[in-house]
Motif scaffolding. Structure first.
Motif, PDB file in Angstrom:
ATOM      1  N   ASP A   6       0.829  -1.209   0.000  1.00  0.00           N
ATOM      2  CA  ASP A   6       0.000   0.000   0.000  1.00  0.00           C
ATOM      3  C   ASP A   6       0.861   1.256   0.000  1.00  0.00           C
ATOM      4  OD1 ASP A   6      -2.711   1.193   0.216  1.00  0.00           O
ATOM      5  OD2 ASP A   6      -1.967   1.941   2.137  1.00  0.00           O
ATOM      6  N   GLY A   7       2.180   1.092  -0.042  1.00  0.00           N
ATOM      7  CA  GLY A   7       3.093   2.227   0.010  1.00  0.00           C
ATOM      8  C   GLY A   7       3.878   2.228   1.305  1.00  0.00           C
ATOM      9  N   VAL A   8       4.305   3.395   1.714  1.00  0.00           N
ATOM     10  CA  VAL A   8       5.099   3.527   2.938  1.00  0.00           C
ATOM     11  C   VAL A   8       4.595   4.704   3.763  1.00  0.00           C
ATOM     12  CG1 VAL A   8       7.200   2.485   1.998  1.00  0.00           C
ATOM     13  CG2 VAL A   8       6.817   4.939   1.734  1.00  0.00           C
ATOM     14  N   LEU A   9       4.885   4.630   5.064  1.00  0.00           N
ATOM     15  CA  LEU A   9       4.530   5.691   6.011  1.00  0.00           C
ATOM     16  C   LEU A   9       5.814   6.322   6.524  1.00  0.00           C
ATOM     17  CD1 LEU A   9       2.010   3.608   8.182  1.00  0.00           C
ATOM     18  CD2 LEU A   9       1.468   5.001   6.175  1.00  0.00           C
ATOM     19  N   SER A  10       5.952   7.628   6.392  1.00  0.00           N
ATOM     20  CA  SER A  10       7.123   8.340   6.907  1.00  0.00           C
ATOM     21  C   SER A  10       6.820   8.781   8.334  1.00  0.00           C
ATOM     22  CB  SER A  10       7.431   9.555   6.029  1.00  0.00           C
ATOM     23  OG  SER A  10       7.668   9.150   4.686  1.00  0.00           O
ATOM     24  N   LEU A  11       7.485   8.121   9.308  1.00  0.00           N
ATOM     25  CA  LEU A  11       7.157   8.327  10.722  1.00  0.00           C
ATOM     26  C   LEU A  11       8.423   8.517  11.556  1.00  0.00           C
ATOM     27  CD1 LEU A  11       4.417   5.565  11.064  1.00  0.00           C
ATOM     28  CD2 LEU A  11       4.050   8.038  10.954  1.00  0.00           C
ATOM     29  N   PRO A  12       8.286   9.113  12.739  1.00  0.00           N
ATOM     30  CA  PRO A  12       9.459   9.324  13.592  1.00  0.00           C
ATOM     31  C   PRO A  12      10.104   8.012  14.016  1.00  0.00           C
ATOM     32  CG  PRO A  12       7.584  10.627  14.356  1.00  0.00           C
ATOM     33  CD  PRO A  12       7.066   9.688  13.315  1.00  0.00           C
ATOM     34  N   GLY A  13      11.442   7.988  13.994  1.00  0.00           N
ATOM     35  CA  GLY A  13      12.153   6.788  14.397  1.00  0.00           C
ATOM     36  C   GLY A  13      11.907   6.414  15.836  1.00  0.00           C
ATOM     37  N   ALA A  14      11.625   7.408  16.701  1.00  0.00           N
ATOM     38  CA  ALA A  14      11.418   7.129  18.124  1.00  0.00           C
ATOM     39  C   ALA A  14      10.200   6.256  18.377  1.00  0.00           C
ATOM     40  CB  ALA A  14      11.272   8.441  18.894  1.00  0.00           C
ATOM     41  N   MET A  15       9.273   6.184  17.408  1.00  0.00           N
ATOM     42  CA  MET A  15       8.079   5.365  17.600  1.00  0.00           C
ATOM     43  C   MET A  15       8.400   3.875  17.620  1.00  0.00           C
ATOM     44  SD  MET A  15       5.100   7.271  15.467  1.00  0.00           S
ATOM     45  CE  MET A  15       3.897   6.147  16.152  1.00  0.00           C
ATOM     46  N   ALA A  75      19.169   4.686  19.075  1.00  0.00           N
ATOM     47  CA  ALA A  75      20.043   5.245  18.040  1.00  0.00           C
ATOM     48  C   ALA A  75      21.069   4.217  17.578  1.00  0.00           C
ATOM     49  CB  ALA A  75      20.739   6.496  18.569  1.00  0.00           C
ATOM     50  N   ALA A  76      21.593   3.437  18.525  1.00  0.00           N
ATOM     51  CA  ALA A  76      22.577   2.416  18.169  1.00  0.00           C
ATOM     52  C   ALA A  76      21.946   1.339  17.302  1.00  0.00           C
ATOM     53  CB  ALA A  76      23.169   1.806  19.441  1.00  0.00           C
ATOM     54  N   TRP A  77      20.708   0.943  17.621  1.00  0.00           N
ATOM     55  CA  TRP A  77      20.030  -0.073  16.813  1.00  0.00           C
ATOM     56  C   TRP A  77      19.814   0.443  15.400  1.00  0.00           C
ATOM     57  CZ3 TRP A  77      15.541  -0.559  13.998  1.00  0.00           C
ATOM     58  CH2 TRP A  77      15.192  -1.865  13.615  1.00  0.00           C
ATOM     59  N   LEU A  78      19.357   1.675  15.258  1.00  0.00           N
ATOM     60  CA  LEU A  78      19.125   2.251  13.938  1.00  0.00           C
ATOM     61  C   LEU A  78      20.419   2.323  13.129  1.00  0.00           C
ATOM     62  CD1 LEU A  78      16.673   5.070  15.020  1.00  0.00           C
ATOM     63  CD2 LEU A  78      16.114   3.206  13.465  1.00  0.00           C
ATOM     64  N   GLU A  79      21.494   2.727  13.775  1.00  0.00           N
ATOM     65  CA  GLU A  79      22.781   2.807  13.073  1.00  0.00           C
ATOM     66  C   GLU A  79      23.237   1.419  12.643  1.00  0.00           C
ATOM     67  OE1 GLU A  79      27.295   4.635  13.621  1.00  0.00           O
ATOM     68  OE2 GLU A  79      25.899   4.592  15.328  1.00  0.00           O
ATOM     69  N   ASP A  80      23.045   0.437  13.513  1.00  0.00           N
ATOM     70  CA  ASP A  80      23.458  -0.928  13.207  1.00  0.00           C
ATOM     71  C   ASP A  80      22.706  -1.481  12.008  1.00  0.00           C
ATOM     72  OD1 ASP A  80      24.946  -3.395  13.979  1.00  0.00           O
ATOM     73  OD2 ASP A  80      22.923  -4.174  14.323  1.00  0.00           O
ATOM     74  N   LYS A  81      21.469  -1.025  11.814  1.00  0.00           N
ATOM     75  CA  LYS A  81      20.640  -1.494  10.703  1.00  0.00           C
ATOM     76  C   LYS A  81      20.760  -0.597   9.467  1.00  0.00           C
ATOM     77  CE  LYS A  81      18.937  -4.911  13.047  1.00  0.00           C
ATOM     78  NZ  LYS A  81      19.379  -6.295  12.745  1.00  0.00           N
ATOM     79  N   PRO A 106      18.252   5.638   8.973  1.00  0.00           N
ATOM     80  CA  PRO A 106      18.436   7.023   9.433  1.00  0.00           C
ATOM     81  C   PRO A 106      18.033   7.168  10.896  1.00  0.00           C
ATOM     82  CG  PRO A 106      16.546   6.845   7.967  1.00  0.00           C
ATOM     83  CD  PRO A 106      17.247   5.532   7.902  1.00  0.00           C
ATOM     84  N   PRO A 107      18.590   8.146  11.593  1.00  0.00           N
ATOM     85  CA  PRO A 107      18.372   8.260  13.031  1.00  0.00           C
ATOM     86  C   PRO A 107      17.063   8.901  13.441  1.00  0.00           C
ATOM     87  CG  PRO A 107      19.837   9.997  12.307  1.00  0.00           C
ATOM     88  CD  PRO A 107      19.584   9.132  11.110  1.00  0.00           C
ATOM     89  N   ASP A 108      16.396   9.570  12.491  1.00  0.00           N
ATOM     90  CA  ASP A 108      15.261  10.396  12.892  1.00  0.00           C
ATOM     91  C   ASP A 108      13.930   9.948  12.303  1.00  0.00           C
ATOM     92  OD1 ASP A 108      16.192  10.984  10.383  1.00  0.00           O
ATOM     93  OD2 ASP A 108      16.142  13.171  10.617  1.00  0.00           O
ATOM     94  N   VAL A 109      13.886   9.748  11.009  1.00  0.00           N
ATOM     95  CA  VAL A 109      12.642   9.444  10.311  1.00  0.00           C
ATOM     96  C   VAL A 109      12.798   8.153   9.518  1.00  0.00           C
ATOM     97  CG1 VAL A 109      10.991  10.221   8.570  1.00  0.00           C
ATOM     98  CG2 VAL A 109      12.011  11.875  10.143  1.00  0.00           C
ATOM     99  N   LEU A 110      11.832   7.250   9.656  1.00  0.00           N
ATOM    100  CA  LEU A 110      11.856   5.985   8.935  1.00  0.00           C
ATOM    101  C   LEU A 110      10.680   5.890   7.980  1.00  0.00           C
ATOM    102  CD1 LEU A 110      12.688   3.395  11.734  1.00  0.00           C
ATOM    103  CD2 LEU A 110      14.231   4.379  10.056  1.00  0.00           C
ATOM    104  N   GLU A 111      10.880   5.117   6.918  1.00  0.00           N
ATOM    105  CA  GLU A 111       9.783   4.786   6.021  1.00  0.00           C
ATOM    106  C   GLU A 111       9.311   3.375   6.371  1.00  0.00           C
ATOM    107  OE1 GLU A 111      11.692   5.964   2.082  1.00  0.00           O
ATOM    108  OE2 GLU A 111       9.728   6.939   2.024  1.00  0.00           O
TER     109      GLU A 111
END
Length: 318
Positions: A50-59, A70-76, A79-84
């Motif tokens: 259905d597409g993607v949702l641009s949402l805050p990484g903190a969620m 932040a470490a998990w996001l970097e390891d993967k 981006p540190p702030d907003v994910l699709e």
């Protein structure tokens, strides 16, 4: 206890941030895959994006230490702030039933312009809405029911269409409790509005169940609760093959950190318990997993690794 301790940027800010990364523009909608077909025994399954949702990484984990998140996001390599976040829907054919599992975002949150692709992508796949005999809704969040509220869709659906949803879910959205979520501004109001509108427009076609219901041969919907009181998963079984569509019970971070609370969870502690139980079961019986917000097409297996889990992507069939 209110767990809404994280301040999130607006969804428009998230969408603008993502779009700014694509300085050469985005591809046409069919340049990348939007549907993926597989079989579970004699059951035909199509995962549709259905597409993607641009949402805050903190969620991803609003109860987690920000440094750990932040470490998990970097390891993967994220981006540190907003994910699709991927937004997947499943079409199932079993016997004489054609079953749509969830219905995507539709036009329910205009700032999320890259979601709401389901109706067009079903058409691109040659799937006529009038062929759908049943709809199963894992829950009534707007990114799961919004496609049924798009202008002109209801007129294309069969008059005898059956919409299956847990009774606890329908009752919850009569007066939903948002005291324990952690969402960006505007989301709670939009979710309340969409839930109310859906119940009003489709009340006559809803078929509620208590804990589980067999929609078609080998297609069983089971209530898990947690994410929402009536959140459900769909279990497919045929000819020795098994697949579970987990809805929002499992997010990508939930393999490594099943105890992290997703911002959309109305009962975070119970959602974490549901997640661990389901992942342990899938690891034990080795069945396939598809989930709403795992990267398209999301078909994978689960491996247990001590107290956490590993996401093992399935090989593409082509």
């Amino acid at each position: 206890m209110n767990l809404n301790i994280t301040s999130h940027p607006s969804v428009k800010h998230c969408a603008d941030t993502v779009n700014a990364r694509y300085i050469h523009g985005r591809p046409e909608h069919e340049l990348v895959p939007s549907r993926y077909a597989l079989k579970v025994g004699s059951i035909d399954v199509t995962v549709v994006s259905d597409g993607v949702l641009s949402l805050p990484g903190a969620m991803l984990g609003h109860n987690a230490d920000p440094a750990d998140r932040a470490a998990w996001l970097e390891d993967k390599f994220l981006p540190p702030d907003v994910l699709e976040w991927a937004l997947n829907v499943v079409l199932v054919r079993s016997g004489d039933r054609t079953i749509l599992v969830d219905a995507g975002m539709g036009m329910e949150f205009p700032d999320l312009k890259r979601a709401g692709q389901l109706i067009r992508r079903l058409e691109d796949a040659g799937i006529d809405l009038s062929s759908v005999t049943d709809v199963v809704l894992t829950h009534l969040h707007m990114d799961h029911v919004g496609g049924l509220l798009v202008d002109g869709v209801r007129e294309q659906l069969r008059p005898d269409l059956r919409i299956h949803v847990a009774d606890a879910e329908a009752k919850f959205w009569e007066a939903p409790d948002f005291s324990r979520v952690s969402m960006p501004p505007g989301f709670p109001d939009a979710l309340r509005r969409t839930g109310k509108r859906f119940l009003e427009e489709y009340h006559g076609q809803m078929r509620t169940f208590e804990n589980e219901y067999e929609v078609a041969p080998g297609v069983l919907v089971q209530r898990t609760g947690g994410h929402t009181p009536g959140h459900s998963v769909v279990r497919l079984a045929s000819g020795g093959g098994r697949l579970t569509f987990a809805g929002d019970a499992v997010f990508q971070v939930g393999f490594d950190h099943p105890d992290w609370y997703n911002g959309f969870e109305h009962d975070p502690e119970e959602a974490a318990r549901v997640r661990v139980r389901l992942l342990r079961e899938l690891a034990a019986n080795r069945e396939s997993l598809v989930a709403t917000h795992l990267s398209f097409p999301s078909v994978c297996h689960v491996a247990a690794d001590g107290d956490v889990f590993r996401w093992v992507p399935g090989p593409w069939e082509y």
